[in-house]
Scaffold this active site. Structure first.
Site, PDB file in Angstrom:
ATOM      1  N   CYS A 211       0.835  -1.206   0.000  1.00 33.03           N
ATOM      2  CA  CYS A 211       0.000   0.000   0.000  1.00 33.03           C
ATOM      3  C   CYS A 211       0.868   1.253   0.000  1.00 33.03           C
ATOM      4  CB  CYS A 211      -0.917  -0.020   1.212  1.00 33.03           C
ATOM      5  SG  CYS A 211      -1.919   1.459   1.335  1.00 33.03           S
TER       6      CYS A 211
ATOM      7  N   CYS B 126      -0.393   4.124   2.119  1.00 33.70           N
ATOM      8  CA  CYS B 126      -0.225   3.940   3.567  1.00 33.70           C
ATOM      9  C   CYS B 126       1.226   4.204   3.970  1.00 33.70           C
ATOM     10  CB  CYS B 126      -0.554   2.510   4.000  1.00 33.70           C
ATOM     11  SG  CYS B 126      -2.061   1.842   3.346  1.00 33.70           S
ATOM     12  N   ASP B 127       2.157   3.675   3.193  1.00 34.43           N
ATOM     13  CA  ASP B 127       3.550   3.625   3.642  1.00 34.43           C
ATOM     14  C   ASP B 127       4.517   4.487   2.832  1.00 34.43           C
ATOM     15  OD1 ASP B 127       2.739   1.748   5.539  1.00 34.43           O
ATOM     16  OD2 ASP B 127       2.953   0.104   4.120  1.00 34.43           O
TER      17      ASP B 127
END
Ligand code: NDP
Length: 311
Positions: A134, A137-138
């Site tokens: 992701c 997300c990261d």
């Protein structure tokens, strides 16, 4: 808890099913699952959901759908269904190992799908230490550092473009000699100076002292031109498709060989009368937010008709 319509999963399919079921007075209960809002909560801009002509952030879109479901009286349970019993009616779903039991006269399964991994042993080792599925997300952790994205579809291109806005360099590792992403995405990728597309390339291993530092790759594998090389990267992002979230339904409902729930003809009916499926969990082909939402609508209509015929 008891409802005429239990909805398992809270992506576009689940929330749309809830909007329709609540407007049909079925007082639906949605069990949200481990990722409330589903996959769109981990994306950025969504440009192809009808109505949002200027585009909308994925999490915002899901919040809007959730609010719309609540507006008509849907009840939302925060938790994950860990077991189902479809052998007798009402159907039963156990939430969080027994914290709550929900009984439903009908069930709509909309548990979606999750990111796939390559299956390299090192992927697990560096999970959270450089390996991710992701980018939104990261990606933030890899500002001004080199990263790689694996895959040649729309997701891979989207993630590569997102990461290009943060990272110093983005390798896009594509196993074939073409991208299967839409033309508009391909154009954006090819025009982005930070992205280098490595065609005909596979990953053979990952390496690093404590965190990920490099990936070992092979180009033209199995041919006379086979070429092994290494790239220095801090982040390795998988974008190679998804697998349906059907583990808890194995042996309880008919699945295809890939694990997707089988539905009958044009309806959302499964092989168990009164249990319906909608969205990516039952759709290996389209996998769009709007097609999932459409299927959620159909599932709620199917559930309503099923109950009417029972009466
Ligand atoms: P896709 O199935 O479209 O693409 C998966 C990619 O991963 C392919 O390039 C495939 O390669 C590659 N791949 C699969 N397995 C491996 C492996 N073991 N090793 C290396 N590469 C591998 O999945 P997506 O998640 O990209 O997209 C799913 C659906 O969602 C599509 O319909 C897509 O159009 C849609 N989507 C739309 C978006 C938008 O419109 N904004 C955004 C994101 C997704 P190969 O080509 O060789 O099979």
């Amino acid at each position: 808890m008891k409802t005429k319509c239990l909805i398992i999963g809270s992506g576009p399919a689940g929330y749309t099913a809830a909007i329709y079921a609540s407007r049909a007075n079925l007082s639906p209960i949605i069990v949200e699952g481990p990722q409330p809002g589903g996959q769109l909560t981990t994306t950025t801009e969504v440009e192809n959901f009808p109505g949002y002509f200027e585009g909308v952030q994925g999490p915002r879109l899901m919040e809007d759908l959730r609010t719309q479901a609540l507006r008509f009286g849907a009840e939302i349970i925060t938790g994950t269904v860990t077991e189902v019993d479809f052998s007798t009616r009402p159907f039963k779903a156990t939430v969080d190992g027994g914290k709550t039991i929900v009984e439903g006269d009908t069930v709509i399964i909309s548990t979606g799908a999750s990111a796939r991994y390559l299956g390299l042993p090192d992927e697990k080792k560096y999970q959270g230490l450089g390996v991710s599925a992701c980018a939104t997300c990261d990606g933030f952790f890899f500002r001004k550092r080199p990263v790689a994205v694996v895959g040649g579809g729309d997701t891979a291109c989207e993630e590569a473009l997102y990461l290009a806005g943060l990272a110093s360099k983005v390798y896009l590792i594509v196993r074939k000699d073409f991208l299967r992403a839409s033309k508009v995405m391909q154009k954006r990728v090819f025009e982005n100076e930070k992205i280098e597309v490595l065609f005909n390339t596979n990953t053979t291993g990952l390496e690093g002292e404590e965190v990920l530092e490099r990936a070992h790759l092979v180009r033209f594998k199995g041919t006379p031109q086979e070429d092994h090389f290494t790239i220095d990267i801090d982040g390795f992002f998988l974008a190679i498709g998804h697998q349906p979230n059907t583990k808890i339904f194995e042996g309880k409902i008919a699945l295809d060989p890939q694990g997707y729930i089988l539905t009958e003809g044009r309806s959302t009916a499964t092989n168990i009368a009164g249990v319906f499926a909608a969205g990516d969990v039952a759709d290996p082909q389209y996998q769009q937010a709007i097609s999932a939402a459409g299927m959620g609508c159909r599932a709620a209509l199917d559930a309503e008709r099923f109950l009417m015929l029972q009466e």
